[in-house]
Design a protein around this motif. Structure first.
Motif, PDB file in Angstrom:
ATOM      1  N   HIS A   1       3.344   7.160   9.927  1.00 56.93           N
ATOM      2  CA  HIS A   1       2.778   8.046   8.908  1.00 56.93           C
ATOM      3  C   HIS A   1       3.886   8.646   8.046  1.00 56.93           C
ATOM      4  N   CYS A   2       5.088   8.839   8.613  1.00 51.36           N
ATOM      5  CA  CYS A   2       6.220   9.321   7.818  1.00 51.36           C
ATOM      6  C   CYS A   2       6.641   8.260   6.812  1.00 51.36           C
ATOM      7  N   PHE A   3       6.629   6.999   7.239  1.00 52.64           N
ATOM      8  CA  PHE A   3       6.951   5.885   6.348  1.00 52.64           C
ATOM      9  C   PHE A   3       5.966   5.845   5.181  1.00 52.64           C
ATOM     10  N   ARG A   4       4.682   5.992   5.470  1.00 50.43           N
ATOM     11  CA  ARG A   4       3.675   5.943   4.419  1.00 50.43           C
ATOM     12  C   ARG A   4       3.807   7.111   3.454  1.00 50.43           C
ATOM     13  N   GLU A   5       4.143   8.288   3.985  1.00 55.52           N
ATOM     14  CA  GLU A   5       4.335   9.453   3.119  1.00 55.52           C
ATOM     15  C   GLU A   5       5.545   9.259   2.213  1.00 55.52           C
ATOM     16  N   MET A   6       6.594   8.610   2.720  1.00 52.10           N
ATOM     17  CA  MET A   6       7.766   8.330   1.887  1.00 52.10           C
ATOM     18  C   MET A   6       7.392   7.419   0.719  1.00 52.10           C
TER      19      MET A   6
ATOM     20  N   ASN B   1       9.840   7.075  -2.349  1.00 54.18           N
ATOM     21  CA  ASN B   1      11.062   6.866  -1.584  1.00 54.18           C
ATOM     22  C   ASN B   1      10.938   5.576  -0.786  1.00 54.18           C
ATOM     23  N   TYR B   2      11.644   4.544  -1.224  1.00 56.64           N
ATOM     24  CA  TYR B   2      11.505   3.225  -0.626  1.00 56.64           C
ATOM     25  C   TYR B   2      12.707   2.826   0.232  1.00 56.64           C
ATOM     26  N   ALA B   3      13.702   3.694   0.322  1.00 50.32           N
ATOM     27  CA  ALA B   3      14.917   3.366   1.067  1.00 50.32           C
ATOM     28  C   ALA B   3      14.925   4.065   2.419  1.00 50.32           C
ATOM     29  N   CYS B   4      15.487   3.394   3.417  1.00 48.66           N
ATOM     30  CA  CYS B   4      15.601   3.972   4.753  1.00 48.66           C
ATOM     31  C   CYS B   4      16.387   5.277   4.675  1.00 48.66           C
ATOM     32  N   PRO B   5      15.875   6.350   5.267  1.00 47.95           N
ATOM     33  CA  PRO B   5      16.584   7.636   5.209  1.00 47.95           C
ATOM     34  C   PRO B   5      17.884   7.649   5.995  1.00 47.95           C
ATOM     35  N   LEU B   6      18.126   6.618   6.818  1.00 51.23           N
ATOM     36  CA  LEU B   6      19.365   6.560   7.597  1.00 51.23           C
ATOM     37  C   LEU B   6      20.440   5.703   6.932  1.00 51.23           C
ATOM     38  N   CYS B   7      20.057   4.527   6.448  1.00 48.32           N
ATOM     39  CA  CYS B   7      21.063   3.611   5.903  1.00 48.32           C
ATOM     40  C   CYS B   7      20.863   3.291   4.429  1.00 48.32           C
ATOM     41  N   ALA B   8      19.768   3.735   3.832  1.00 48.07           N
ATOM     42  CA  ALA B   8      19.455   3.548   2.405  1.00 48.07           C
ATOM     43  C   ALA B   8      19.061   2.124   2.039  1.00 48.07           C
ATOM     44  N   GLU B   9      18.883   1.231   3.019  1.00 42.99           N
ATOM     45  CA  GLU B   9      18.423  -0.123   2.722  1.00 42.99           C
ATOM     46  C   GLU B   9      16.940  -0.088   2.358  1.00 42.99           C
ATOM     47  N   SER B  10      16.533  -0.940   1.433  1.00 44.94           N
ATOM     48  CA  SER B  10      15.135  -0.970   1.005  1.00 44.94           C
ATOM     49  C   SER B  10      14.226  -1.296   2.190  1.00 44.94           C
ATOM     50  N   MET B  11      13.130  -0.538   2.323  1.00 40.96           N
ATOM     51  CA  MET B  11      12.213  -0.735   3.448  1.00 40.96           C
ATOM     52  C   MET B  11      11.055  -1.658   3.110  1.00 40.96           C
ATOM     53  N   VAL B  12      10.858  -1.959   1.831  1.00 45.67           N
ATOM     54  CA  VAL B  12       9.777  -2.848   1.398  1.00 45.67           C
ATOM     55  C   VAL B  12      10.337  -3.848   0.392  1.00 45.67           C
ATOM     56  N   ASP B  13       9.558  -4.878   0.078  1.00 44.95           N
ATOM     57  CA  ASP B  13       9.957  -5.881  -0.911  1.00 44.95           C
ATOM     58  C   ASP B  13       9.954  -5.233  -2.299  1.00 44.95           C
ATOM     59  N   MET B  14      11.114  -5.147  -2.919  1.00 42.89           N
ATOM     60  CA  MET B  14      11.254  -4.463  -4.201  1.00 42.89           C
ATOM     61  C   MET B  14      11.365  -5.421  -5.385  1.00 42.89           C
ATOM     62  N   LYS B  15      11.088  -6.705  -5.197  1.00 40.87           N
ATOM     63  CA  LYS B  15      11.288  -7.682  -6.262  1.00 40.87           C
ATOM     64  C   LYS B  15      10.526  -7.304  -7.530  1.00 40.87           C
ATOM     65  N   GLY B  16       9.295  -6.851  -7.380  1.00 36.01           N
ATOM     66  CA  GLY B  16       8.514  -6.464  -8.554  1.00 36.01           C
ATOM     67  C   GLY B  16       9.170  -5.324  -9.321  1.00 36.01           C
ATOM     68  N   ALA B  17       9.703  -4.353  -8.579  1.00 37.80           N
ATOM     69  CA  ALA B  17      10.371  -3.215  -9.221  1.00 37.80           C
ATOM     70  C   ALA B  17      11.645  -3.657  -9.919  1.00 37.80           C
ATOM     71  N   TRP B  18      12.399  -4.550  -9.258  1.00 39.34           N
ATOM     72  CA  TRP B  18      13.648  -5.022  -9.868  1.00 39.34           C
ATOM     73  C   TRP B  18      13.354  -5.857 -11.116  1.00 39.34           C
ATOM     74  N   ASP B  19      12.300  -6.667 -11.116  1.00 36.76           N
ATOM     75  CA  ASP B  19      11.936  -7.444 -12.297  1.00 36.76           C
ATOM     76  C   ASP B  19      11.580  -6.512 -13.450  1.00 36.76           C
ATOM     77  N   GLY B  20      10.865  -5.439 -13.139  1.00 41.03           N
ATOM     78  CA  GLY B  20      10.515  -4.473 -14.174  1.00 41.03           C
ATOM     79  C   GLY B  20      11.737  -3.784 -14.744  1.00 41.03           C
ATOM     80  N   LEU B  21      12.717  -3.499 -13.875  1.00 35.06           N
ATOM     81  CA  LEU B  21      13.948  -2.860 -14.334  1.00 35.06           C
ATOM     82  C   LEU B  21      14.779  -3.820 -15.176  1.00 35.06           C
ATOM     83  N   ASP B  22      14.750  -5.105 -14.817  1.00 35.41           N
ATOM     84  CA  ASP B  22      15.416  -6.125 -15.647  1.00 35.41           C
ATOM     85  C   ASP B  22      14.890  -6.077 -17.072  1.00 35.41           C
TER      86      ASP B  22
END
Length: 283
Positions: free
Chosen positions: A177-182, A187-208
């Motif tokens: 439930h903490c993951f879902r609230e993030m 907030n899509y990055a792990c709070p410990l290591c900052a690695e992406s927790m979900v597939d971000m390809k769509g977001a990166w394509d939009g940023l491109d």
């Protein structure tokens, strides 16, 4: 992942007797209460005790229970010695856990506690030191004793929590439930290591596309930086853009600048402090 007992928002937990004579508390249905070995007080379960007292009950140390039907105080067992009542459908003498609702409970000797979901559906990872679903066998990143930490979001215990945990690609655990609230708060990055927790390809394509349509001023166009990718953990030399720095290895924008600005020839150049045409201060 889930396990034996957890807390709720109630300050007190009283016996709940329904028309079907289901006994217990808001945490468990059972026909007996525990006598805390620490303070000798009677509570339906250890969560009820922990919510009401200023100390925690060690359920493994409980030696006596009290039947909720005949009120006979007795040694821990699965059946009342006075009226013959079976206290719960599931009883674990190691954990002193009673539960009258079938949750496919099983005791894991390696975890040291009871789990739910069916023993046949889980395996114990000796390095992570936690029971994981069979789907994660040979498909997760092992981190030594990963569950023996608090959730990095709510700071509550993970190993003994009844709340299911989520395992992102980096291998760190947090409550589902903490993951879902993030995710709800962006907030899509792990709070410990900052690695992406979900597939971000769509977001990166939009940023491109956004960067393509937002050219930098002329004086910035030949400036490069060294960026560290938090997803693939590699450094790359990238063109500076105020909207983001794209990893040249995996295409992620989950990066941070680690090196000086350099021009296309490799010579260090300072980043322009005042773009051409902007106003400057006067004395």
């Amino acid at each position: 992942m889930s396990s034996s007992e957890s807390s709720t928002d109630k300050d007190e937990c009283e016996t709940d007797v329904t028309a079907e004579k289901k006994l217990g508390c808001s945490h468990y249905q059972r026909k007996c209460s525990l006598i805390a070995n620490c303070c000798k007080k009677v509570y339906i379960c250890r969560v009820c005790h922990d919510e009401a007292e200023n100390h925690q009950m060690n359920r493994h140390e409980v030696q006596e229970i009290k039947c909720l039907l005949c009120e006979k105080q007795q040694q821990v067992s699965g059946t009342c010695i006075e009226c013959g009542t079976q206290f719960a459908r599931y009883f674990c003498r190691i954990c002193n856990l009673f539960d009258d609702i079938d949750k496919a409970q099983f005791h894991c000797d390696d975890c040291g506690i009871c789990r739910v979901g069916g023993r046949q559906n889980y395996f114990h990872c000796s390095k992570c030191d936690v029971c994981l679903h069979n789907e994660l066998r040979n498909a997760h990143k092992c981190i030594e004793k990963v569950s023996h930490n608090n959730c990095p979001v709510c700071l509550e215990d993970l190993h003994t929590s009844r709340i299911a945990a989520h395992i992102p690609p980096c291998g760190h655990l947090l409550h589902r439930h903490c993951f879902r609230e993030m995710l709800k708060t962006g907030n899509y990055a792990c709070p410990l290591c900052a690695e992406s927790m979900v597939d971000m390809k769509g977001a990166w394509d939009g940023l491109d596309e956004e960067i393509k349509n937002t050219p930098m001023p002329e004086e910035y166009r030949n400036y490069y930086v060294i960026a560290l990718c938090r997803d693939c953990h590699q450094e790359s030399r990238v063109v500076f853009h105020v909207l983001g720095l794209k990893c040249q290895h995996c295409g992620s924008y989950n990066t941070c600048r680690t090196g000086e600005f350099v021009d296309h020839s490799g010579d260090t150049k300072p980043m322009p402090s005042t773009p051409t045409g902007s106003a400057s201060g006067q004395d």
